[in-house]
Design an enzyme around this catalytic site. Structure first.
Site, PDB file in Angstrom:
ATOM      1  N   ASP A 553      55.485   3.936  46.252  1.00 27.85           N
ATOM      2  CA  ASP A 553      54.991   4.770  47.353  1.00 27.85           C
ATOM      3  C   ASP A 553      55.981   5.892  47.638  1.00 27.85           C
ATOM      4  O   ASP A 553      57.195   5.669  47.696  1.00 27.85           O
ATOM      5  CB  ASP A 553      54.796   3.899  48.601  1.00 27.85           C
ATOM      6  CG  ASP A 553      54.027   4.617  49.681  1.00 27.85           C
ATOM      7  OD1 ASP A 553      52.783   4.412  49.746  1.00 27.85           O
ATOM      8  OD2 ASP A 553      54.638   5.397  50.434  1.00 27.85           O
ATOM      9  N   ASN A 561      53.852  17.129  53.125  1.00 31.28           N
ATOM     10  CA  ASN A 561      52.575  17.799  53.418  1.00 31.28           C
ATOM     11  C   ASN A 561      52.727  18.774  54.583  1.00 31.28           C
ATOM     12  O   ASN A 561      52.217  19.900  54.534  1.00 31.28           O
ATOM     13  CB  ASN A 561      51.524  16.754  53.797  1.00 31.28           C
ATOM     14  CG  ASN A 561      50.697  16.341  52.571  1.00 31.28           C
ATOM     15  OD1 ASN A 561      50.626  17.075  51.589  1.00 31.28           O
ATOM     16  ND2 ASN A 561      50.125  15.162  52.629  1.00 31.28           N
ATOM     17  N   ASP A 570      49.922  18.038  46.878  1.00 33.15           N
ATOM     18  CA  ASP A 570      49.221  17.731  45.601  1.00 33.15           C
ATOM     19  C   ASP A 570      50.126  18.037  44.409  1.00 33.15           C
ATOM     20  O   ASP A 570      50.191  17.272  43.434  1.00 33.15           O
ATOM     21  CB  ASP A 570      47.948  18.575  45.490  1.00 33.15           C
ATOM     22  CG  ASP A 570      46.842  18.042  46.369  1.00 33.15           C
ATOM     23  OD1 ASP A 570      47.025  16.948  46.952  1.00 33.15           O
ATOM     24  OD2 ASP A 570      45.794  18.711  46.480  1.00 33.15           O
ATOM     25  N   GLU A 596      49.276   8.473  48.552  1.00 29.41           N
ATOM     26  CA  GLU A 596      50.521   8.767  47.837  1.00 29.41           C
ATOM     27  C   GLU A 596      51.104   7.495  47.233  1.00 29.41           C
ATOM     28  O   GLU A 596      52.296   7.396  46.965  1.00 29.41           O
ATOM     29  CB  GLU A 596      51.506   9.475  48.790  1.00 29.41           C
ATOM     30  CG  GLU A 596      52.368   8.625  49.701  1.00 29.41           C
ATOM     31  CD  GLU A 596      51.653   7.768  50.730  1.00 29.41           C
ATOM     32  OE1 GLU A 596      50.410   7.593  50.630  1.00 29.41           O
ATOM     33  OE2 GLU A 596      52.331   7.230  51.602  1.00 29.41           O
TER      34      GLU A 596
END
Ligand SMILES: Nc1nc2c(ncn2[C@@H]2O[C@H](COP(=O)(O)OP(=O)(O)OP(=O)(O)O)[C@@H](O)[C@H]2O)c(=O)[nH]1
Length: 681
Positions: A553, A561, A570, A596
């Site tokens: 993770d 973000n 992304d 993620e």
């Protein structure tokens, strides 16, 4: 020496055959006896009995329907040899019983001359019968070979002609078994002649119908045949009252039948039916014979011997020419059979082609589906060659492809040619490419500088694929004959089928892959990973092998973000996925589990090995320095590791433990690896 038949010697006899006639013949023999023998000759006609007598001397009687043993073979006259000692003026009585159409014309002549005439008659009759007999046998043989009823009809016609002519000549009654025809007397001969007329008409009708189907004359011919056959049946009733009119008017049905036959043949000749004109001419001769015979019966002086045998010979020749005409049927049969054979061969070829085509389609469909893309083309073109060559014999066959779905390929049959093919293809690449671009199969001669002649013909069949990719099928056949259009289209069809199936298989594979993969990172998606998890745990449980699960993770990804936007997030996800995949070993499975979070499955590895792998992954991300909008980014991951327990054959337990281990890694400050103990307390 002069022989003078006395007035009254030519006498018409009563046709009912019941009366007895006695005529006085006066003639002069040489005054001196001892010269050549003399005889009284009477043309053979339907008399029951005839003899000559003088005083005590009486000749043995002779009869038309009961020929005596001394009548000889195939007699043409009644001959009475006169005693050798007779000389000077002689008076002789001629006695006759029975009827006949023709007047009696007794002749006195030297025995040698009489025998000579007899021999002419024998020769003529024998020729006519032999001719008919041979044609009859030929007709039977043709029937047994061709099974065509027309030849059986021809046999029937020759049989009818043999019976009728031998009855008219009086030879029929000489043959054992056929003597029973004597029962009908003169009417029997008329009946047989009428039946011959009917058979002739029907045969001529079939003959002129042979090419042009139904003819306009058919109704007339059938009507006339029926009438004539009915008349023959009436004759066979042997009614005495009918004997005289029958004999008198028999010429009418003969002449009408012949006229109808001539008309039919003239019409056939105008329609270019082979042999129709000669047949019409002969039928006219026969008609002339009938007319002359009729004139003779009415007392006109005609050479009856010539008329009789002439018309009979023309009947036999008619039958012979008819047989020659019918032989045309044989060549028609042969043509028809050849056409049928060709059609059958064509159908068989088409069937074999269709079978091979559908076999190829089935094989391509079933085999390509399970193949990885890299092997698809080799397999497809190999199958194509295997299926095509039995239908299209060649000396050599080469498949050359460039850039087709990213693949370059060369296949050769026989495969030993492969080594020499490569340099040749390299040399001819430009030319082949140009031919492939034209999209139509072509063939060209292959020459050898050492030989002046053409060594082989080469067909270039292009593949219908999108440029810049190109491909050709090269077929080479020894000699200068080359390939037919049919063969080239077959090769093109098979090639097209293979290309079509490859395109479909590649497209299906792409579709399948896209359903299995995560669109953003190109890793396996959650659904696929779940399937692999179930499969790996099942196999590991079956083989008692370890398998570990790693949850990976991204740390503080929300902050990424927030700082760099979703696109920046992304971008990071894609880079991290590439780094993680690169840090795994072959055989490990890797996917995006959601958001993620990534997952790795390590078949065959337990806790320690799995920890090491997890460390590798962590470091791979830690060392990653992706640059987004000119800013180098720093990313880390936390990893939770769990290994299958010996009692587990499904992944749920291990996933839960890995998740807890990940949670533990997060709570231990992130950017670290935590391995789940077997049981969390
Ligand atoms: N750009 C991008 N962001 C995603 C995607 N999927 C999930 N996220 C974001 O990932 C973030 C996950 O945040 P959190 O669950 O709070 O976790 P975190 O910020 O990584 O913090 P920790 O996991 O505790 O270290 C969320 O902001 C999601 O919007 C994705 O496909 N693209």
């Amino acid at each position: 020496m002069r022989v003078t038949p006395l007035p009254g010697a030519a006498v018409a006899l009563d046709p009912d055959g019941s009366r007895r006639h006695a005529l006085l013949l006066r003639f002069e023999l040489p005054a001196q006896s001892g010269g050549p023998g003399w005889a009284v000759r009477l043309e053979r006609s339907a008399l029951e009995q005839v003899w000559v007598e003088r005083g005590d001397w009486r000749s043995p009687p002779q009869g038309f329907f009961e020929p005596g043993e001394d009548a000889g073979v195939l007699p043409s006259s009644f001959l009475f040899a006169l005693p050798a000692h007779w000389h000077g003026a002689v008076e002789l009585e001629l006695h006759a019983v029975g009827g006949g159409r023709r007047p009696l014309r007794p002749q006195v002549m030297e025995q040698a001359r009489a025998m000579e005439l007899e021999q002419y008659g024998v020769a003529a009759s024998a020729t006519i019968y032999a001719c008919l007999f041979t044609i009859g046998l030929l007709a039977l043989a043709l029937y047994s070979a061709a099974r065509d009823l027309l030849f059986l009809g021809l046999f029937g016609l020759t049989l009818a002609a043999l019976l009728a002519l031998s009855a008219v000549n009086g030879h029929l009654y000489q043959m054992p078994g056929l003597r029973l025809f004597a029962h009908w007397g003169g009417q029997g001969a008329v009946a047989l002649t009428l039946l011959l007329c009917a058979a002739c008409l029907q045969m001529l009708l079939r003959f002129v119908e042979m090419r042009q189907g139904r003819v306009a004359w058919k109704r007339w011919v059938d009507g006339m045949s029926l009438a004539v056959a009915t008349l023959a049946g009436v004759c066979l009733l042997n009614l005495p009252a009918l004997a005289q009119p029958m004999l008198k008017f028999q010429v009418v049905p003969y002449a009408l039948s012949l006229l109808l036959g001539v008309a039919m043949l003239v019409d056939g000749g105008r329609r270019r039916i082979a042999m129709a004109w000669p047949l019409a001419t002969l039928a006219l001769f026969t008609l002339a014979g009938v007319v002359l015979g009729e004139l003779a019966s009415r007392g006109h002086v005609v050479d009856t011997l010539v008329v009789r045998y002439g018309s009979q010979l023309s009947v036999a020749l008619c039958v012979a020419i008819l047989a020659v005409g019918l032989l045309g049927r044989i060549s028609e049969y042969r043509h028809q059979r050849d056409r049928e054979l060709l059609a059958r061969a064509d159908t068989e070829r088409r069937m074999a082609r269709e079978t091979a085509r559908s076999g190829l389609a089935t094989e391509l469909q079933s085999q390509l589906r399970s193949l990885p893309p890299a092997e698809m083309q080799t397999t497809a073109f190999r199958l194509l060659v295997d299926r095509l060559l039995p239908l299209l014999p060649v000396q050599s066959c080469v498949v050359a492809v460039q850039g087709y779905h990213g693949v370059d390929l060369v296949l050769a049959e026989p495969s030993r040619l492969l080594l020499s093919v490569h340099p040749e293809l390299a040399r001819r690449q430009l030319a082949l490419r140009r031919l492939a671009a034209q999209g139509v199969p072509q063939q060209q001669p292959v020459t050898d500088p050492a030989q002046p002649a053409i060594v082989a013909m080469e067909a270039v069949v292009p593949m219908q694929i999108r440029a810049p990719a190109w491909g050709v099928l090269l077929l080479r056949r020894a000699g200068g004959d080359g390939f037919s259009t049919d063969e080239l289209s077959l090769a093109g069809e098979f090639l097209q089928l293979a290309v079509q199936q490859i395109d479909q298989a590649v497209a299906a594979n792409n579709l399948r892959r896209s359903a299995e993969l995560d669109a953003l990172t190109g890793s396996l998606n959650r659904r696929t990973i779940d399937q692999w998890l179930a499969r790996c745990f099942g196999e590991a449980a079956r083989d008692s092998q370890p398998v570990s699960v790693l949850f990976i993770d991204l740390d503080h990804f929300k902050a990424v973000n927030d700082r760099h936007g979703h696109a920046g997030g992304d971008f990071c996800l894609r880079h991290v996925a590439v780094a993680l995949r690169g840090a795994l070993e072959e055989g490990d499975l890797f996917g995006r589990y959601g958001g993620e979070e990534f997952i790795a499955i390590l078949p065959g590895r337990n806790g320690a090995a799995a920890r090491m792998a997890a460390e590798n992954l962590r470091m791979a991300v830690e060392n990653l320095r992706p640059v987004w909008n000119g800013q180098p980014l720093r990313l880390t991951v936390s990893v939770g590791v769990a290994t299958r327990l010996p009692s587990e054959d499904t992944p749920e337990g291990a996933l839960a433990r890995a998740d807890r281990a990940l949670y533990s890694a997060k709570s231990h400050g992130r950017n670290c690896v935590q391995v789940a103990p077997a049981v969390f307390s």
